[in-house]
Write a protein that holds these residues in place. Structure first.
Motif, PDB file in Angstrom:
ATOM      1  N   GLU A 102      10.326   7.604   1.978  1.00 10.37           N
ATOM      2  CA  GLU A 102       9.194   7.097   1.206  1.00 10.37           C
ATOM      3  C   GLU A 102       9.574   5.856   0.404  1.00 10.37           C
ATOM      4  O   GLU A 102       8.762   4.952   0.230  1.00 10.37           O
ATOM      5  CB  GLU A 102       8.663   8.193   0.286  1.00 10.37           C
ATOM      6  CG  GLU A 102       7.985   9.339   1.027  1.00 10.37           C
ATOM      7  CD  GLU A 102       7.354  10.341   0.078  1.00 10.37           C
ATOM      8  OE1 GLU A 102       7.686  10.319  -1.121  1.00 10.37           O
ATOM      9  OE2 GLU A 102       6.527  11.151   0.544  1.00 10.37           O
ATOM     10  N   ALA A 106       7.769   2.263   0.635  1.00 14.84           N
ATOM     11  CA  ALA A 106       7.270   1.564  -0.558  1.00 14.84           C
ATOM     12  C   ALA A 106       7.857   0.157  -0.661  1.00 14.84           C
ATOM     13  O   ALA A 106       7.173  -0.789  -1.057  1.00 14.84           O
ATOM     14  CB  ALA A 106       7.592   2.367  -1.809  1.00 14.84           C
ATOM     15  N   ASP A 109       6.018  -2.868   1.213  1.00 13.37           N
ATOM     16  CA  ASP A 109       4.716  -3.376   0.787  1.00 13.37           C
ATOM     17  C   ASP A 109       4.831  -4.880   0.519  1.00 13.37           C
ATOM     18  O   ASP A 109       5.610  -5.303  -0.337  1.00 13.37           O
ATOM     19  CB  ASP A 109       4.286  -2.643  -0.494  1.00 13.37           C
ATOM     20  CG  ASP A 109       2.849  -2.917  -0.881  1.00 13.37           C
ATOM     21  OD1 ASP A 109       2.371  -4.040  -0.638  1.00 13.37           O
ATOM     22  OD2 ASP A 109       2.196  -2.010  -1.432  1.00 13.37           O
ATOM     23  N   ARG A 307      10.505   4.752  -6.815  1.00  8.77           N
ATOM     24  CA  ARG A 307       9.374   5.482  -7.395  1.00  8.77           C
ATOM     25  C   ARG A 307       9.057   4.954  -8.789  1.00  8.77           C
ATOM     26  O   ARG A 307       7.897   4.694  -9.129  1.00  8.77           O
ATOM     27  CB  ARG A 307       9.671   6.976  -7.444  1.00  8.77           C
ATOM     28  CG  ARG A 307       8.475   7.822  -7.914  1.00  8.77           C
ATOM     29  CD  ARG A 307       8.878   9.284  -8.101  1.00  8.77           C
ATOM     30  NE  ARG A 307       9.285   9.888  -6.847  1.00  8.77           N
ATOM     31  CZ  ARG A 307       8.454  10.469  -5.995  1.00  8.77           C
ATOM     32  NH1 ARG A 307       7.152  10.508  -6.256  1.00  8.77           N
ATOM     33  NH2 ARG A 307       8.919  11.024  -4.884  1.00  8.77           N
ATOM     34  N   CYS A 310       7.644   1.349  -8.602  1.00  7.14           N
ATOM     35  CA  CYS A 310       6.236   1.339  -8.203  1.00  7.14           C
ATOM     36  C   CYS A 310       5.340   1.753  -9.367  1.00  7.14           C
ATOM     37  O   CYS A 310       4.256   1.184  -9.557  1.00  7.14           O
ATOM     38  CB  CYS A 310       6.031   2.283  -7.021  1.00  7.14           C
ATOM     39  SG  CYS A 310       6.656   1.637  -5.449  1.00  7.14           S
ATOM     40  N   TYR A 317       3.108   4.830  -4.233  1.00  5.09           N
ATOM     41  CA  TYR A 317       4.374   5.384  -3.736  1.00  5.09           C
ATOM     42  C   TYR A 317       4.092   6.717  -3.068  1.00  5.09           C
ATOM     43  O   TYR A 317       3.715   7.670  -3.736  1.00  5.09           O
ATOM     44  CB  TYR A 317       5.371   5.578  -4.869  1.00  5.09           C
ATOM     45  CG  TYR A 317       6.718   6.088  -4.388  1.00  5.09           C
ATOM     46  CD1 TYR A 317       7.755   5.194  -4.110  1.00  5.09           C
ATOM     47  CD2 TYR A 317       6.957   7.450  -4.195  1.00  5.09           C
ATOM     48  CE1 TYR A 317       8.981   5.650  -3.656  1.00  5.09           C
ATOM     49  CE2 TYR A 317       8.183   7.902  -3.738  1.00  5.09           C
ATOM     50  CZ  TYR A 317       9.193   7.005  -3.472  1.00  5.09           C
ATOM     51  OH  TYR A 317      10.417   7.455  -3.012  1.00  5.09           O
ATOM     52  N   PRO A 318       4.258   6.798  -1.751  1.00  2.00           N
ATOM     53  CA  PRO A 318       4.474   5.686  -0.820  1.00  2.00           C
ATOM     54  C   PRO A 318       3.145   5.036  -0.453  1.00  2.00           C
ATOM     55  O   PRO A 318       2.095   5.654  -0.641  1.00  2.00           O
ATOM     56  CB  PRO A 318       5.079   6.388   0.404  1.00  2.00           C
ATOM     57  CG  PRO A 318       4.411   7.736   0.392  1.00  2.00           C
ATOM     58  CD  PRO A 318       4.259   8.100  -1.061  1.00  2.00           C
TER      59      PRO A 318
END
Length: 357
Positions: A102, A106, A109, A307, A310, A317-318
C-alpha cells in the motif's frame, strides 16, 4: 463564464444584423477580440510549474505502463490500481527488506510532484539552486515525482541512488531503478542521470544481497555509465556520499526510502518524523546522512512512513482511483486561440436568424 460568452455572442450578432456597414462591423469585431485578449491574463493563467510536474509524472507513468503491458510484465490491477507501472514484485534477488504494498501504491500518486514543488518552495530553493537527492529503489514513484518537480523548477540536481529495494519497489531483475530512470530519460520525461550509485543493502555496500544480485546491479550501473561507489563499511559510504554532497554545494537534501547511508544505524532515527525537517529543529536524527545534512544547516526532506505523509498532505492511503484528475497538458494559449477562432467564425459567418415567438 459560458453564459457570459453566449450573451456576448447574441448581442454582437444582433448588432451586426443592423445597418452598420462592413468596415464598421470589422472594426467592432477587432475591438471585441482586443478586449478579450486584454482580459485573457485575468481569466487564463499559464500552467504553473506544479501543474507541469504533475502532468509529466502522469504521462511518464502512462508510457511506462503501456511499455510493460506490451512486454507482458504488468502488475495485476490489485497490485497497481493506478496503472503506474511503478510497482515491483513481492520478492526477487534485488529485495533487501520487507515493504508495504500500500505504501508503494501511495508513492505512485502523481500528485506527489505538486507536494515536492511546494516543499522546494518552503526550503527556499529557486531556479539554479542545488539539491541533493539520495534514495533507495524502494519508492520509485516518489523518486519520479521529486525529480520531475526539481527539473520543472530548474534546480541543479545531484542524484545518488542506492540500487537495492524493499518488496514491491524497483526490485524487478529486468526493471531495477537504473532501468526505470533510463526509460524515463529515453522518452524525454526526465533529463537527470545519476552521478554515482551504491549497491544498497546492509551498510549500503551490498550486504545481504546475493552475488547474483550484486553482479546484476553492477552490470546495470556499467550499462548506464553510472560510477559505482565502493566502500568497506557504512561509515566510509556515508563519508563518500557526504563529500559528494558538500563538493556539489547542495542547498538542501532529499532522502527517499530507508537506505543505510541515509538513516545510519542509531535506533533513535526511528523516532524522526517524516516530511520537511529544518536545521533549527531539535530532532532525533540518527547518525547517517540526514543527521550530517542537518548539522551542515541544510533543510532535509525525509520521505518514509507513507501513511503519515499521506495524512499530512491530504492524499489517500492507498489511492484506489484509476482515473485521477490531473492537469491537462494543453497549453492554455492554445485553448485561448481555439476560443478566439471559434468566436471569429461564429460572428463572421452567421447562418441563423432570431425568431420572435
Amino acid at each position: 463564464m459560458k453564459f457570459f460568452l453566449r450573451i456576448c455572442a447574441e448581442e454582437l450578432t444582433s448588432l451586426f444584423r443592423g445597418s452598420i456597414p462592413f468596415p464598421g462591423r470589422l472594426a467592432l469585431l477587432g475591438l471585441f477580440f482586443a478586449g478579450l485578449l486584454g482580459a485573457a491574463p485575468l481569466i487564463f493563467s499559464p500552467p504553473s510549474g506544479t501543474e507541469r510536474a504533475i502532468y509529466t509524472v502522469g504521462e511518464a507513468q502512462k508510457a511506462l505502463y503501456a511499455w510493460r503491458r506490451e512486454k507482458g510484465i504488468t502488475s495485476s490491477p490489485e497490485e497497481d490500481p493506478l496503472q503506474s507501472g511503478l510497482i515491483g514484485v513481492e520478492w526477487s534477488p534485488l529485495t533487501t527488506t520487507l515493504g508495504d504494498l500500500e505504501a508503494k501504491q501511495a508513492a505512485s500518486d502523481p500528485r506527489w510532484a505538486g507536494v515536492f514543488a511546494e516543499w522546494y518552495e518552503k526550503m527556499g530553493l529557486k531556479e539554479g539552486s542545488r539539491i541533493a537527492i539520495i534514495c533507495s529503489g524502494s519508492f520509485p514513484g516518489l523518486i519520479l515525482s521529486a525529480l520531475a518537480a526539481a527539473e520543472q523548477k530548474k534546480l541543479e540536481i545531484l542524484l545518488l541512488p542506492s540500487l537495492g529495494s524493499s518488496t514491491w519497489g524497483a526490485n524487478r531483475e529486468d526493471l531495477s531503478l537504473l532501468e526505470l530512470l533510463g526509460f524515463f530519460r529515453s522518452r524525454g520525461f526526465l533529463d537527470i542521470s545519476p552521478q554515482a550509485c551504491s549497491l544498497g543493502g546492509n551498510g549500503d555496500t551490498g550486504g545481504g544481497l546475493s552475488e547474483e544480485a550484486k553482479e546484476l546491479l553492477r552490470g546495470s550501473a556499467e550499462h548506464y555509465h553510472v560510477p559505482l561507489l565502493s566502500a568497506d563499511s557504512l561509515e566510509e559510504m556515508i563519508s563518500l556520499k557526504a563529500r559528494s554532497i558538500r563538493n556539489f554545494g547542495a542547498q538542501g537534501l532529499v532522502s527517499i526510502g530507508g537506505s543505510s547511508a541515509s538513516l545510519g544505524e542509531d535506533p533513535e532515527i526511528l523516532h524522526l518524523p517524516p516530511g520537511l525537517l529544518l536545521p533549527s529543529q531539535e530532532l532525533p536524527s540518527g547518525n547517517g546522512l540526514i543527521r550530517w545534512a542537518l548539522a551542515e544547516k541544510l533543510p532535509v526532506l525525509h520521505l518514509l512512513h507513507l501513511r503519515e505523509l499521506c495524512r499530512q498532505q491530504g492524499l489517500p492511503y492507498p489511492p484506489l482511483e484509476r482515473n485521477l484528475r490531473l492537469p491537462s497538458g494543453m497549453p492554455r494559449s492554445v485553448a485561448l486561440g481555439g476560443l478566439l477562432l471559434f468566436f471569429g467564425i461564429l460572428l463572421s459567418h452567421k447562418r441563423w436568424e432570431r425568431i420572435e415567438i
